[in-house]
Scaffold this motif. Structure first.
Motif, PDB file in Angstrom:
ATOM      1  N   ASP A 136     -15.396-110.040 -62.651  1.00  0.00           N
ATOM      2  CA  ASP A 136     -15.905-110.722 -61.484  1.00  0.00           C
ATOM      3  C   ASP A 136     -17.337-111.175 -61.679  1.00  0.00           C
ATOM      4  O   ASP A 136     -18.017-111.742 -60.701  1.00  0.00           O
ATOM      5  CB  ASP A 136     -15.919-109.839 -60.432  1.00  0.00           C
TER       6      ASP A 136
ATOM      7  N   LYS B 245     -19.484-119.281 -53.369  1.00  0.00           N
ATOM      8  CA  LYS B 245     -19.572-117.923 -53.659  1.00  0.00           C
ATOM      9  C   LYS B 245     -20.297-117.684 -55.070  1.00  0.00           C
ATOM     10  O   LYS B 245     -20.986-116.694 -55.353  1.00  0.00           O
ATOM     11  CB  LYS B 245     -18.154-117.197 -53.807  1.00  0.00           C
ATOM     12  N   THR B 246     -20.028-118.613 -55.983  1.00  0.00           N
ATOM     13  CA  THR B 246     -20.435-118.467 -57.357  1.00  0.00           C
ATOM     14  C   THR B 246     -21.598-119.425 -57.906  1.00  0.00           C
ATOM     15  O   THR B 246     -22.438-119.067 -58.888  1.00  0.00           O
ATOM     16  CB  THR B 246     -19.210-119.004 -58.353  1.00  0.00           C
TER      17      THR B 246
ATOM     18  N   VAL C 264     -20.128-113.905 -63.083  1.00  0.00           N
ATOM     19  CA  VAL C 264     -20.548-115.214 -63.555  1.00  0.00           C
ATOM     20  C   VAL C 264     -21.208-114.973 -65.044  1.00  0.00           C
ATOM     21  O   VAL C 264     -22.519-114.482 -65.021  1.00  0.00           O
ATOM     22  CB  VAL C 264     -21.293-116.071 -62.451  1.00  0.00           C
TER      23      VAL C 264
ATOM     24  N   LEU D 181     -16.082-116.477 -65.647  1.00  0.00           N
ATOM     25  CA  LEU D 181     -16.146-115.017 -65.166  1.00  0.00           C
ATOM     26  C   LEU D 181     -15.782-114.066 -66.159  1.00  0.00           C
ATOM     27  O   LEU D 181     -14.778-114.335 -66.806  1.00  0.00           O
ATOM     28  CB  LEU D 181     -15.498-115.266 -63.867  1.00  0.00           C
TER      29      LEU D 181
END
Length: 150
Positions: free
Chosen positions: A56, A12-13, A58, A53
């Motif tokens: 939400d 996801k990141t 990055v 983070l």
């Protein structure tokens, strides 16, 4: 800035972490030669990759390495990489990430954290020195080796 937090690097990141934009001129300092060469020997089990983070979003990435058996002492408890998005540099993101990594090192029984950087005008030297790292030597490639006593 909202509240900063760390999260393990995930599917996801990872795209956001890879897309972090640095300030002009900083790209050349992202990965010292010593790390590029030693990267092939890093065990994924000892690697500690985290994103920073802000709510939400990055805004930073830090990768540490914790390997008490590493042949070279400077790679036993070290910052392997740190990137902070250009638009939030100077707002505590990097400090937060390094302090979190130092806390992790302490919790694993290490009493020193190291980092290697290339000297240069746009480089990270002043950042690391402000955090308390002390230059303790140079690599064979002319990079600075810094250490922080924990």
């Amino acid at each position: 800035m909202g509240e900063l937090r760390l999260e393990e690097l995930s599917a996801k990141t990872i795209v956001a972490a890879n897309g972090l934009t640095l300030r002009r001129g900083q790209e050349q300092f992202v990965s010292p030669v010593s790390y590029s060469i030693a990267d092939a020997y890093i065990n994924p089990v000892t690697s500690w990759p985290r994103v920073v983070l802000d709510d939400d979003e990055v805004v930073g990435f830090i990768r540490g390495n914790f390997d008490p058996e590493a042949e070279q002492e400077e790679f036993r408890s070290c910052i392997w990489r740190i990137n902070v998005a250009a638009d939030v540099q100077g707002r505590g993101v990097g400090t937060f990430a390094v302090e979190a990594l130092a806390d992790e090192a302490r919790s694993r029984g290490f009493d020193r954290l190291t980092v290697i950087w290339e000297p240069g005008e746009e480089g990270p030297e002043s950042f690391f020195l402000r955090l308390g790292f002390v230059v303790v030597g140079q690599t064979q490639y002319g990079e600075n080796l810094g250490a922080l006593t924990l």
